[in-house]
Write a protein that holds these residues in place. Structure first.
Motif, PDB file in Angstrom:
ATOM      1  N   LEU A  62      -9.350 -11.033   4.889  1.00 47.81           N
ATOM      2  CA  LEU A  62      -9.900 -11.139   6.252  1.00 47.81           C
ATOM      3  C   LEU A  62     -10.204  -9.746   6.809  1.00 47.81           C
ATOM      4  CD1 LEU A  62      -7.413 -13.791   7.716  1.00 47.81           C
ATOM      5  CD2 LEU A  62      -9.685 -14.192   6.760  1.00 47.81           C
ATOM      6  N   GLY A  63      -9.253  -8.833   6.637  1.00 47.85           N
ATOM      7  CA  GLY A  63      -9.475  -7.469   7.117  1.00 47.85           C
ATOM      8  C   GLY A  63     -10.511  -6.751   6.283  1.00 47.85           C
ATOM      9  N   MET A  64     -10.460  -6.983   4.970  1.00 51.00           N
ATOM     10  CA  MET A  64     -11.397  -6.296   4.069  1.00 51.00           C
ATOM     11  C   MET A  64     -12.832  -6.709   4.368  1.00 51.00           C
ATOM     12  SD  MET A  64     -11.369  -4.034   1.696  1.00 51.00           S
ATOM     13  CE  MET A  64      -9.822  -3.999   0.813  1.00 51.00           C
ATOM     14  N   LEU A  65     -13.012  -7.978   4.775  1.00 49.47           N
ATOM     15  CA  LEU A  65     -14.366  -8.414   5.104  1.00 49.47           C
ATOM     16  C   LEU A  65     -14.928  -7.537   6.227  1.00 49.47           C
ATOM     17  CD1 LEU A  65     -16.553 -10.853   4.680  1.00 49.47           C
ATOM     18  CD2 LEU A  65     -15.914 -11.199   7.057  1.00 49.47           C
ATOM     19  N   LEU A  66     -14.129  -7.316   7.257  1.00 49.02           N
ATOM     20  CA  LEU A  66     -14.609  -6.487   8.371  1.00 49.02           C
ATOM     21  C   LEU A  66     -14.926  -5.076   7.887  1.00 49.02           C
ATOM     22  CD1 LEU A  66     -12.308  -7.509  11.345  1.00 49.02           C
ATOM     23  CD2 LEU A  66     -14.515  -8.408  10.688  1.00 49.02           C
ATOM     24  N   VAL A  67     -14.030  -4.531   7.066  1.00 51.97           N
ATOM     25  CA  VAL A  67     -14.249  -3.177   6.550  1.00 51.97           C
ATOM     26  C   VAL A  67     -15.554  -3.128   5.753  1.00 51.97           C
ATOM     27  CG1 VAL A  67     -13.379  -1.493   4.893  1.00 51.97           C
ATOM     28  CG2 VAL A  67     -11.816  -2.535   6.524  1.00 51.97           C
ATOM     29  N   ILE A  68     -15.762  -4.122   4.892  1.00 53.48           N
ATOM     30  CA  ILE A  68     -16.954  -4.120   4.040  1.00 53.48           C
ATOM     31  C   ILE A  68     -18.205  -4.391   4.872  1.00 53.48           C
ATOM     32  CG2 ILE A  68     -18.103  -5.438   2.208  1.00 53.48           C
ATOM     33  CD1 ILE A  68     -15.398  -5.384   0.729  1.00 53.48           C
ATOM     34  N   VAL A  69     -18.091  -5.214   5.907  1.00 49.46           N
ATOM     35  CA  VAL A  69     -19.243  -5.468   6.780  1.00 49.46           C
ATOM     36  C   VAL A  69     -19.692  -4.180   7.471  1.00 49.46           C
ATOM     37  CG1 VAL A  69     -19.906  -6.536   8.973  1.00 49.46           C
ATOM     38  CG2 VAL A  69     -18.983  -7.935   7.150  1.00 49.46           C
ATOM     39  N   THR A  70     -18.744  -3.312   7.842  1.00 51.49           N
ATOM     40  CA  THR A  70     -19.169  -2.049   8.455  1.00 51.49           C
ATOM     41  C   THR A  70     -19.746  -1.086   7.426  1.00 51.49           C
ATOM     42  OG1 THR A  70     -16.993  -1.056   8.197  1.00 51.49           O
ATOM     43  CG2 THR A  70     -17.445  -2.105  10.309  1.00 51.49           C
ATOM     44  N   GLY A  71     -19.717  -1.461   6.154  1.00 50.46           N
ATOM     45  CA  GLY A  71     -20.307  -0.609   5.127  1.00 50.46           C
ATOM     46  C   GLY A  71     -19.287   0.311   4.461  1.00 50.46           C
ATOM     47  N   HIS A  72     -18.001   0.014   4.646  1.00 48.75           N
ATOM     48  CA  HIS A  72     -16.967   0.852   4.040  1.00 48.75           C
ATOM     49  C   HIS A  72     -16.201   0.061   2.985  1.00 48.75           C
ATOM     50  CE1 HIS A  72     -17.454   4.314   6.635  1.00 48.75           C
ATOM     51  NE2 HIS A  72     -17.639   3.473   7.639  1.00 48.75           N
ATOM     52  N   ILE A  73     -15.117   0.659   2.490  1.00 48.95           N
ATOM     53  CA  ILE A  73     -14.272   0.007   1.503  1.00 48.95           C
ATOM     54  C   ILE A  73     -12.856   0.509   1.752  1.00 48.95           C
ATOM     55  CG2 ILE A  73     -14.394   1.793  -0.305  1.00 48.95           C
ATOM     56  CD1 ILE A  73     -15.030  -1.763  -1.264  1.00 48.95           C
ATOM     57  N   ASP A  74     -11.848  -0.285   1.411  1.00 52.63           N
ATOM     58  CA  ASP A  74     -10.472   0.197   1.527  1.00 52.63           C
ATOM     59  C   ASP A  74      -9.737  -0.060   0.219  1.00 52.63           C
ATOM     60  OD1 ASP A  74      -7.912   0.897   2.108  1.00 52.63           O
ATOM     61  OD2 ASP A  74      -7.891  -0.001   4.108  1.00 52.63           O
ATOM     62  N   LEU A  75      -9.508   1.013  -0.531  1.00 44.07           N
ATOM     63  CA  LEU A  75      -8.833   0.887  -1.828  1.00 44.07           C
ATOM     64  C   LEU A  75      -7.318   0.946  -1.694  1.00 44.07           C
ATOM     65  CD1 LEU A  75     -11.069   3.332  -3.873  1.00 44.07           C
ATOM     66  CD2 LEU A  75     -11.191   0.855  -3.842  1.00 44.07           C
ATOM     67  N   SER A  76      -6.834   1.255  -0.489  1.00 49.79           N
ATOM     68  CA  SER A  76      -5.406   1.545  -0.342  1.00 49.79           C
ATOM     69  C   SER A  76      -4.572   0.304  -0.042  1.00 49.79           C
ATOM     70  CB  SER A  76      -5.199   2.571   0.778  1.00 49.79           C
ATOM     71  OG  SER A  76      -5.433   1.970   2.028  1.00 49.79           O
ATOM     72  N   VAL A  77      -5.202  -0.871   0.172  1.00 51.81           N
ATOM     73  CA  VAL A  77      -4.448  -2.002   0.715  1.00 51.81           C
ATOM     74  C   VAL A  77      -3.282  -2.436  -0.167  1.00 51.81           C
ATOM     75  CG1 VAL A  77      -6.304  -2.884   2.155  1.00 51.81           C
ATOM     76  CG2 VAL A  77      -6.130  -3.645  -0.213  1.00 51.81           C
ATOM     77  N   GLY A  78      -3.451  -2.368  -1.497  1.00 54.51           N
ATOM     78  CA  GLY A  78      -2.365  -2.759  -2.383  1.00 54.51           C
ATOM     79  C   GLY A  78      -1.155  -1.856  -2.195  1.00 54.51           C
ATOM     80  N   SER A  79      -1.424  -0.535  -2.168  1.00 57.60           N
ATOM     81  CA  SER A  79      -0.328   0.416  -1.999  1.00 57.60           C
ATOM     82  C   SER A  79       0.310   0.285  -0.632  1.00 57.60           C
ATOM     83  CB  SER A  79      -0.845   1.845  -2.176  1.00 57.60           C
ATOM     84  OG  SER A  79      -1.287   2.038  -3.494  1.00 57.60           O
ATOM     85  N   VAL A  80      -0.522   0.067   0.399  1.00 54.27           N
ATOM     86  CA  VAL A  80       0.015  -0.063   1.754  1.00 54.27           C
ATOM     87  C   VAL A  80       0.899  -1.307   1.834  1.00 54.27           C
ATOM     88  CG1 VAL A  80      -0.567  -0.441   4.179  1.00 54.27           C
ATOM     89  CG2 VAL A  80      -1.890   1.199   2.828  1.00 54.27           C
ATOM     90  N   ALA A  81       0.442  -2.411   1.234  1.00 55.81           N
ATOM     91  CA  ALA A  81       1.245  -3.634   1.246  1.00 55.81           C
ATOM     92  C   ALA A  81       2.579  -3.381   0.550  1.00 55.81           C
ATOM     93  CB  ALA A  81       0.482  -4.770   0.561  1.00 55.81           C
ATOM     94  N   GLY A  82       2.537  -2.699  -0.592  1.00 57.85           N
ATOM     95  CA  GLY A  82       3.763  -2.391  -1.321  1.00 57.85           C
ATOM     96  C   GLY A  82       4.688  -1.505  -0.495  1.00 57.85           C
ATOM     97  N   PHE A  83       4.094  -0.511   0.173  1.00 56.39           N
ATOM     98  CA  PHE A  83       4.879   0.434   0.962  1.00 56.39           C
ATOM     99  C   PHE A  83       5.565  -0.279   2.128  1.00 56.39           C
ATOM    100  CE2 PHE A  83       5.037   3.283   4.676  1.00 56.39           C
ATOM    101  CZ  PHE A  83       5.970   4.196   4.209  1.00 56.39           C
ATOM    102  N   VAL A  84       4.808  -1.129   2.830  1.00 51.27           N
ATOM    103  CA  VAL A  84       5.390  -1.809   3.993  1.00 51.27           C
ATOM    104  C   VAL A  84       6.470  -2.800   3.541  1.00 51.27           C
ATOM    105  CG1 VAL A  84       4.917  -3.342   5.933  1.00 51.27           C
ATOM    106  CG2 VAL A  84       3.373  -1.451   5.432  1.00 51.27           C
ATOM    107  N   GLY A  85       6.258  -3.454   2.400  1.00 48.45           N
ATOM    108  CA  GLY A  85       7.294  -4.336   1.861  1.00 48.45           C
ATOM    109  C   GLY A  85       8.581  -3.553   1.609  1.00 48.45           C
ATOM    110  N   ALA A  86       8.415  -2.358   1.036  1.00 47.31           N
ATOM    111  CA  ALA A  86       9.577  -1.512   0.760  1.00 47.31           C
ATOM    112  C   ALA A  86      10.246  -1.076   2.056  1.00 47.31           C
ATOM    113  CB  ALA A  86       9.128  -0.281  -0.042  1.00 47.31           C
TER     114      ALA A  86
END
Lengths: 392, 509
Positions: A62-86
């Motif tokens: 859902l968030g990535m769609l917004l990011v991609i619609v603005t013409g960007h990309i977010d490669l960090s989401v996996g690491s961020v999810a892992g970090f916040v879980g930790a």
């Protein structure tokens, strides 16, 4: 030029090929695996698992769609999810903080991480690919540091219920779960009511171009699917909490993208950033906010994932970004920004999820699974480009 | 003198447009030949035919060069014969060194390995010829525009140039760099190199040219040798009939709406380059004010810097609306202050091409079709339909993607977008560029209608007849400064052109 307000069914389906095509693809893939796995795919226990397994991918999509619609990309989401879980694990298990406090703090941490990355992207115009590639490394490293290389767990029941909890049956103690069925029926009724109302409104303004047959068939199928799924889930343990979370988020983001000025402006940025800026849209601030939003959703996904495993591991979230990005592109978003729908991204995520699940049941090796998923992504985008060229 | 090159009855058509029709050009051996003409007169097209950018077969007519009839298939062919063109936009690679640029595609090699000592020696010789003392290893991007121009010429010399073509070489140069370049042209002439120079600047032409050819609307108007008469060049450049018509209007001019005072702007990347120099102007209610000038004179830069500081840096000056000092530092604030800017680059800056008309129409004022940020689709649709009717946008419906519309209809969508913000002052930048005659007339009608509503209109245009036909008052701009102001009664194409090319404050004869 002739004004054709209501096109014929054939031409309507052809011009909306992308949207219906992907839904049909999902149905075909499900039918295929249902047959190939001798009915295992849609067994209540497997269906429940399917939702639990893919919830975090869908939430991040859902968030990535917004990011991609603005013409960007977010490669960090996996690491961020892992970090916040930790982070959640350390706060709960080591520091003994109460779960609600940790939940809010972790969402805020996600927002701050998103802001830290979005700041460079939006205001310094550093390519998002670079910034989030850096973020991917940084937060993977911080996850290892935070967990000191070991797994941290288990979590208290309340935290686990984020993912593995189920909505209890308020009516009786036997199966099938009545609450699940009632909620399913209510959801189906709500969808029909909303789409009938929208159709009536569109007709009043003369902007409806969907033939009635398509409208009726679509609604009937959606109702059937909802009732069927809620019945299946009801015969197992009922509706998973995470399914409710997902449904609420999907509705909220659909509304945001389709019916609010913010959504409209985000699409305008992706469509033509310079024109949007000259039209008075604060393109840098909105771009910044899409990354803040992405960070928060990644944090939520990270907690759900940790809750599901009942432990935070240094490997959590590895490769998630690829599944999330693939889901959004399979769902019809354009690499250059400006187009793509929430519904598409969700269906795209389910296509990936069903394939993962189905192939695992069939015992297909991880090697072939990767090859097949890669080819499906490529095929979906080629189909997109082909359609565009044919129309254009 | 014998002719080194002669072009006979050159005709070149693009789909729907005749860019050149029966153009003749004869350039004598060893002379400097100037070509003059307004924007769009066909100068650059003619040079592209000569240099083979438009290959033989894509045009009609003959080119004779050094006694042969030639049929160039591409730039490589013409360069092989010593015809070298230096375009307005320099074709250097900024990150490569001077030496690498000069010998790019033409490297001095032994068995595929570059001979650097020889390359540097030859580069030094060439640089000396054009009066540069930079090290051959200096990256070209570190040089100013003037020196880059000289590197281009050095590159031409490395290819044994016989006929050098310079397309507006001094357009982006400072005064002393221009002088150096002109001196170099005379120096090359003394070495027997023939040159063609395209330029608007009559003082430069008078200084270096032996012969001048004037083009207008794709045809040769006149060719004259020294002594060169500036008056005649100006008359020949603009002397066309007022063929297109302009709707009548009785102006009702009210109080001053907008005033810009002491406006200064510097180039966004080259901090030392001043693009707008102390410009002041005003527009009254119901008035159509024109800004005349050639391309690159700074008109768009002026408009965009006023509109939300969308161009340039170090901007200083004041903007007043109805006597009140207003902040136009962001596009939002400029819109709130009552400004609207219709860009000259419709597709790149004005529209979201993949979006339908309805979305483009409401983009700048979404708050007007929403309550608490939730869009009201019905209201939005009504607005779009209203403007479609009012501006007569020809389309099957407001859900048509704007990329499928004609230029005129696209321009009407851009106008719709700005009218929906209900601006006090509209700045229209080349509002009829790329629009056919019929649609132009409709745009003129819309402009007059807006003025009649009491709005102020600032109209930037490169087409002088359009300004003369539409405006109550015309400012003349050149090289970032206003060089004159003419009332409707006083204005004529000759006076405007004269102010531009001679910096003549009064435009008199």
């Amino acid at each position: 030029m002739a004004v054709t307000e209501t096109p014929t069914m054939g031409s309507y389906l052809r011009s909306n090929m992308r949207e219906y095509g992907i839904l049909i693809a999902l149905v075909l893939i499900m039918v295929f695996f249902q047959v190939a796995t001798d009915g295992t795919l849609l067994r209540p226990v497997n269906l429940t698992n399917l939702f639990l397994q893919n919830s975090y991918i869908i939430i991040m999509a859902l968030g990535m769609l917004l990011v991609i619609v603005t013409g960007h990309i977010d490669l960090s989401v996996g690491s961020v999810a892992g970090f916040v879980g930790a982070l959640a694990a350390v706060m709960i298990v080591h520091w003994q903080l109460p779960v609600p406090v940790v939940f809010v703090a972790c969402l805020l941490a996600g927002a701050v991480i998103g802001a830290a990355q979005g700041y460079w992207i939006a205001y310094w115009r550093i390519p998002s690919f670079i910034v989030t590639l850096a973020g991917m490394l940084v937060f993977r490293g911080l996850t290892l540091w935070l967990l000191e290389g070991a797994s941290v767990g288990p979590f208290p029941k309340l935290f686990q219920s984020l993912s593995t909890g189920f909505v209890p049956d308020f009516f009786r103690d036997e199966k099938p779960n009545l609450t699940a069925m009632i909620l399913g029926a209510l959801a189906a009724a709500a969808i029909v009511w909303l789409s009938v109302r929208a159709r009536a409104r569109h007709q009043r303004y003369g902007i409806e171009d969907e033939p009635f047959v398509v409208f009726a068939v679509k609604n009937a199928l959606v109702c059937f699917a909802l009732l069927f799924i809620s019945y299946l889930l009801a015969t197992y343990r009922g509706l998973p909490n995470v399914l409710i979370t997902m449904a609420v988020l999907i509705s909220a983001y659909t509304f945001l993208t389709q019916s609010t000025t913010i959504g409209r402006r985000i699409y305008a940025i992706g469509g033509n950033e310079k024109a949007a800026k000259l039209s008075g849209i604060r393109t840098d601030r909105l771009t910044f906010l899409t990354f803040v939003n992405m960070g928060m959703l990644a944090a939520l996904a990270g907690m759900i994932f940790a809750a599901r495993l009942n432990t935070a591991t240094p490997k959590a979230g590895v490769g998630f970004e690829l599944d999330v990005i693939a889901a959004v592109f399979i769902g019809g978003a354009s690499m250059s920004g400006g187009s793509g729908k929430i519904v598409g991204a969700v269906i795209g995520a389910f296509i990936m999820g069903v394939m993962n699940n189905g192939m695992s049941i069939l015992g297909i090796g991880i090697d072939y699974q990767q090859v097949i998923k890669g080819l499906v992504l490529l095929a979906a985008v080629i189909f997109d480009v082909y359609n565009k060229n044919k129309q254009g | 003198m014998t002719a080194i090159m002669e072009m006979r009855s050159i005709t070149k058509t693009f789909p729907g447009v005749k860019a050149l029709s029966n153009v003749n050009l004869s350039v004598a051996q060893g002379e400097i030949h100037a070509i003059c003409g307004e924007n769009g007169a066909g100068k650059s097209t003619l040079m592209k035919v000569l240099s083979g950018v438009y290959p033989h077969g894509s045009y009609d007519g003959d080119i004779h060069y050094e006694g042969d009839t030639v049929a160039f298939k591409g730039i490589a062919d013409s360069e092989h014969r010593g015809i070298i063109i230096i375009h307005q936009e320099l074709a250097l690679v900024p990150l490569l060194s001077i030496a690498e640029n000069i010998f790019l595609g033409n490297e001095i090699t032994h068995g595929g390995v570059i001979d650097w000592p020889e390359t540097y020696t030859r580069t030094r010789e060439l640089l000396k010829k054009v009066g540069l003392s930079e090290a051959p290893t200096t990256p070209v991007g570190k040089l100013g525009v003037g020196k880059q121009q000289l590197v281009e010429i050095a590159k031409a010399l490395s290819k044994k140039v016989k006929l050098l073509i310079l397309d507006e070489p001094t357009a982006s140069l400072q005064e002393n760099d221009s002088q150096k370049l002109l001196d170099l042209m005379l120096e090359l002439k003394s070495q027997g190199i023939t040159s063609i120079i395209i330029s608007h600047k009559l003082n430069e032409i008078r200084r270096v040219a032996d012969t001048v050819t004037v083009l207008r609307d794709g045809a040769t108007v006149s060719t004259m040798s020294t002594p060169i008469s500036e008056e005649r060049i100006i008359r020949d450049m603009v002397g066309r009939d007022m063929e297109s018509r302009y709707p009548d209007r009785v102006p009702k001019i009210g109080k001053v709406l907008m005033e810009v005072e002491g406006w200064n702007v510097w180039h966004p990347e080259q901090a030392e380059r001043q693009m707008i120099k102390n410009v002041s102007f005003n527009v009254r209610a119901g008035e159509v004010v024109g800004i005349a000038g050639l391309m690159g004179s700074g008109r768009t830069e002026l408009a965009m810097s006023v509109f939300g500081k969308s161009y340039g840096q170090n901007i200083s000056g004041q903007v007043k609306i109805e006597g009140q000092l207003v902040d136009t530092a962001t596009v939002n604030r400029a819109i709130d202050a009552g400004l609207a800017y219709v860009t000259e680059d419709r597709k790149g800056l004005g529209l979201i091409l993949e979006d339908p008309i309805i979305r483009n129409t409401t983009l700048s004022a979404l708050q007007k079709v929403s309550t608490r940020s939730v869009l009201d689709r019905g209201a939005e649709r009504q607005v779009a339909e209203e403007y479609r009717r009012a501006l007569r946008i020809r389309t099957p419906g407001v859900f048509q993607q704007v990329m499928n519309l004609s230029g005129g209809n696209q321009q009407k969508v851009v106008l719709s977008k700005w009218l929906f913000t209900d601006p006090k002052v509209l700045i229209l930048d080349e509002p009829t560029r790329g629009i056919d005659v019929g649609a132009k007339f409709e745009i003129y009608n819309i402009i007059n209608e807006l003025a009649a509503q009491g709005r102020g209109i600032v109209m930037i245009s490169s087409e002088m007849p359009e300004l003369l036909g539409m405006c109550d008052r015309i400012y003349v701009m050149n090289e970032g400064a206003f060089v004159g102001e003419l009332t409707r009664e006083d204005a004529s194409q000759e006076r405007i052109m004269s102010m531009i090319v001679r910096g003549d404050k009064h435009g008199g004869h």
